[in-house]
Scaffold this active site. Sequence first.
Site, PDB file in Angstrom:
ATOM      1  N   CYS A   8       0.843  -1.188   0.000  1.00  0.00           N
ATOM      2  CA  CYS A   8       0.000   0.000   0.000  1.00  0.00           C
ATOM      3  C   CYS A   8       0.884   1.245   0.000  1.00  0.00           C
ATOM      4  O   CYS A   8       1.804   1.358   0.818  1.00  0.00           O
ATOM      5  CB  CYS A   8      -0.881  -0.027   1.248  1.00  0.00           C
ATOM      6  SG  CYS A   8      -1.867   1.467   1.446  1.00  0.00           S
ATOM      7  N   CYS A  12      -5.179   0.967   6.374  1.00  0.00           N
ATOM      8  CA  CYS A  12      -5.324   2.434   6.449  1.00  0.00           C
ATOM      9  C   CYS A  12      -6.613   2.927   5.796  1.00  0.00           C
ATOM     10  O   CYS A  12      -6.891   4.124   5.820  1.00  0.00           O
ATOM     11  CB  CYS A  12      -4.116   3.125   5.822  1.00  0.00           C
ATOM     12  SG  CYS A  12      -4.029   3.009   4.027  1.00  0.00           S
ATOM     13  N   CYS A  18      -8.811  -4.705  -9.971  1.00  0.00           N
ATOM     14  CA  CYS A  18      -8.357  -3.648 -10.870  1.00  0.00           C
ATOM     15  C   CYS A  18      -7.846  -2.495  -9.996  1.00  0.00           C
ATOM     16  O   CYS A  18      -8.639  -1.757  -9.424  1.00  0.00           O
ATOM     17  CB  CYS A  18      -9.539  -3.235 -11.738  1.00  0.00           C
ATOM     18  SG  CYS A  18      -9.120  -2.020 -12.971  1.00  0.00           S
ATOM     19  N   CYS A  52      -7.584  -0.663   1.401  1.00  0.00           N
ATOM     20  CA  CYS A  52      -6.558  -1.261   2.247  1.00  0.00           C
ATOM     21  C   CYS A  52      -7.149  -1.507   3.632  1.00  0.00           C
ATOM     22  O   CYS A  52      -7.737  -0.605   4.230  1.00  0.00           O
ATOM     23  CB  CYS A  52      -5.366  -0.307   2.342  1.00  0.00           C
ATOM     24  SG  CYS A  52      -4.146  -0.810   3.576  1.00  0.00           S
ATOM     25  N   CYS A  62       0.293   3.117   3.602  1.00  0.00           N
ATOM     26  CA  CYS A  62       0.771   2.640   4.900  1.00  0.00           C
ATOM     27  C   CYS A  62       1.851   1.573   4.808  1.00  0.00           C
ATOM     28  O   CYS A  62       2.421   1.177   5.817  1.00  0.00           O
ATOM     29  CB  CYS A  62      -0.399   2.111   5.726  1.00  0.00           C
ATOM     30  SG  CYS A  62      -1.091   0.585   5.085  1.00  0.00           S
TER      31      CYS A  62
END
Length: 131
Positions: A48, A99, A119, A96, A51
């Site tokens: 990510c 976060c 996607c 995510c 984070c």
Amino acid sequence: MSQKIEKTETEWQKELDPLQHHVLRQHGTERPFSSPLNNEKRTGLFRCAGCGEPLFDSKTKYESGSGWPSFWAPLEQAVETMTDTSHGMVRTEVTCAKCGGHLGHVFPDGPRPTGERYCMNGAALKFEEKK
Ligand SMILES: [Zn+2]
């Protein structure tokens, strides 16, 4: 499950570049075929961009032709999904789990074994090569 990250809008703005912020915090979408991660074919982890949590393994990445990095499965418990009815469409949004950052959408037209197409916006991810 690990603890969620909570930050203020000002903190996110400071840490992320404008495109990352637009995608992750404002549910934005990058232009198709604009991310260098589209063509990333090395072995490694996609983390990510907000984070740093590992979200996808390169083993599950495939070429969908959509113009966005696509995967057929996320790492276990790395992402959360919810129904998104914006823009007059019913889609499944992917965020995510750590976060809450917006990553992209998942569609039921992916390859086997899952039949799912995650996607993702390349701007929401950071690639780390495994050597
Ligand atoms: Zn995150």
